[in-house]
Write an enzyme that holds these catalytic residues in place. Structure first.
Site, mmCIF file in Angstrom:
data_model
loop_
_atom_site.group_PDB
_atom_site.id
_atom_site.type_symbol
_atom_site.label_atom_id
_atom_site.label_comp_id
_atom_site.label_asym_id
_atom_site.label_seq_id
_atom_site.Cartn_x
_atom_site.Cartn_y
_atom_site.Cartn_z
ATOM 1 N N THR A 53 0.956 -1.331 -0.068
ATOM 2 C CA THR A 53 0.066 -0.119 -0.058
ATOM 3 C C THR A 53 0.804 1.226 -0.055
ATOM 4 O O THR A 53 0.354 2.324 -0.403
ATOM 5 C CB THR A 53 -0.960 0.253 1.059
ATOM 6 O OG1 THR A 53 -1.447 -1.190 1.042
ATOM 7 C CG2 THR A 53 -1.936 1.272 1.116
ATOM 8 N N TYR A 62 5.879 -11.767 5.270
ATOM 9 C CA TYR A 62 4.714 -11.490 4.513
ATOM 10 C C TYR A 62 4.486 -12.430 3.391
ATOM 11 O O TYR A 62 4.995 -12.559 2.340
ATOM 12 C CB TYR A 62 4.979 -10.091 3.755
ATOM 13 C CG TYR A 62 4.103 -9.349 3.286
ATOM 14 C CD1 TYR A 62 2.694 -9.764 3.199
ATOM 15 C CD2 TYR A 62 4.281 -8.017 2.424
ATOM 16 C CE1 TYR A 62 1.906 -9.067 2.618
ATOM 17 C CE2 TYR A 62 3.322 -7.491 1.587
ATOM 18 C CZ TYR A 62 2.058 -7.785 1.726
ATOM 19 O OH TYR A 62 1.120 -7.046 1.205
ATOM 20 N N LYS A 100 2.517 -11.508 8.268
ATOM 21 C CA LYS A 100 1.476 -10.920 7.626
ATOM 22 C C LYS A 100 0.740 -11.769 6.549
ATOM 23 O O LYS A 100 1.453 -12.083 5.623
ATOM 24 C CB LYS A 100 1.859 -9.511 7.007
ATOM 25 C CG LYS A 100 0.653 -8.624 6.475
ATOM 26 C CD LYS A 100 1.133 -7.463 5.510
ATOM 27 C CE LYS A 100 -0.187 -6.723 4.995
ATOM 28 N NZ LYS A 100 0.128 -5.724 4.069
ATOM 29 N N VAL A 122 -3.124 -5.960 9.785
ATOM 30 C CA VAL A 122 -2.150 -4.963 9.203
ATOM 31 C C VAL A 122 -3.266 -4.449 8.001
ATOM 32 O O VAL A 122 -3.368 -5.218 7.097
ATOM 33 C CB VAL A 122 -0.838 -5.655 8.518
ATOM 34 C CG1 VAL A 122 -0.260 -4.544 7.704
ATOM 35 C CG2 VAL A 122 0.229 -5.772 9.595
#
Length: 299
Positions: free
Chosen positions: A53, A141, A169, A209
């Site tokens: 993001t 991630y 995540k 998150v």
């Protein structure tokens, strides 16, 4: 070994923060500091910078380091700062991890190497090398939809033995695999998909998150707070209430960066343009996003 929710190494409500730019497309550090302070004041106890993001593919190494330092200054010790350092190159990722430590990050977010599609032993070796490169704790991630390679549950279990690999995540969309790792390790799981915030928290995750937290941080934080208070019915109601906005921001084909920046601009918070190859939301999309946002905040 059975995981418990005791450990939340980076906080519980983390925002996958956008990277504000000026109208000319340069890094807006003042805007980043104002946005970070706003998010923390409204319920976020952690910020993830330079992630998906945050447009990490189109920001320079220098910009990444300056952003971390500026946000660290803005939030002080009121929130954790996790720096995205993942690249497709292990050596480059190591360099970014060391730079993040120097800039004041509390931890690093490391995505699976992409494009080259390494096998699982190479994936594990990559993460271990990055974890060995600094003293910062590591959040893995797992987002195979973008990288082309997932971190398989058995690989997660092996990586959990590393003293600095502490969190995940989770954007795997493999709930069964996630449950398997939660049951077998003490890794702190964070829901990386906003529709999974409550579901994952209910089975022992540490938090989330969230992309949607860029625009409604208090609403995302409230889901977890209600569950912590034992009001599971209210937690479910809050998750469902955020769902139309979640779908508009992340489920309509536009990247979360684009939709978050469109909304932030409408509500007067720092955002600025996206960088190519991304394009801004068109007028129809922006108006639809704003309608969902206004409906939620008016409720």
């Amino acid at each position: 070994m059975t995981s418990t929710r005791g450990a939340a190494p980076f906080g519980r409500t983390l925002c996958a923060m956008i990277t504000p730019f000026t109208e000319e497309g340069t890094l807006d550090l003042d805007g980043a500091q104002r946005l970070a302070a706003h998010l923390v004041a409204r319920g976020c106890d952690g910020l993830v910078l330079n992630g998906t993001t945050g447009e990490s593919p189109t920001t320079t190494d220098e910009e990444k380091a300056r952003l971390v330092a500026a946000v660290r200054e803005a939030v002080g010790d009121r929130a954790s700062v996790v720096a995205g350092v993942g690249t497709s190159d292990t050596r480059h990722t190591v360099e970014l991890a060391r730079a993040a430590a120097k800039s004041g990050a509390d931890g690093v977010l490391v995505v699976t190497p992409y494009y080259s599609r390494p096998p699982q032993e190479a994936v594990a070796a990559h993460f271990r090398q990055v974890a060995d490169a600094s003293d910062l704790p590591v959040m893995l991630y797992d987002i195979p939809g973008r990288t082309g390679t997932r971190i398989e549950p058995d690989t997660m279990v092996r990586l959990a033995d590393h003293p600095r690999i502490v969190a995940v995540k989770d954007c795997s969309y493999d709930f069964l695999g996630t449950l398997s790792v939660l049951r077998r390790t003490e890794l702190a799981y964070y829901a990386g998909c906003d529709e999974h915030v409550l579901a994952l928290y209910a089975v022992g995750a540490a938090g989330c998150v969230s992309t949607v937290a860029n625009v409604v941080p208090d609403r995302v934080a409230a889901i977890l707070a209600a569950f912590d208070a034992g009001d599971t019915t209210r937690a479910a109601e809050l998750q469902l209430a955020v769902t139309p906005l979640t779908e508009a921001m992340t489920g309509t084909g536009l990247p979360g960066t684009v939709t978050a920046k469109a909304l932030l601009a409408h509500v007067g918070l720092p955002a600025g343009p996206v960088r190519p190859p991304l394009l801004p939301a068109d007028r129809e999309a922006a108006e639809g996003l704003l309608a969902h946002y206004e409906e939620l905040v008016a409720a």
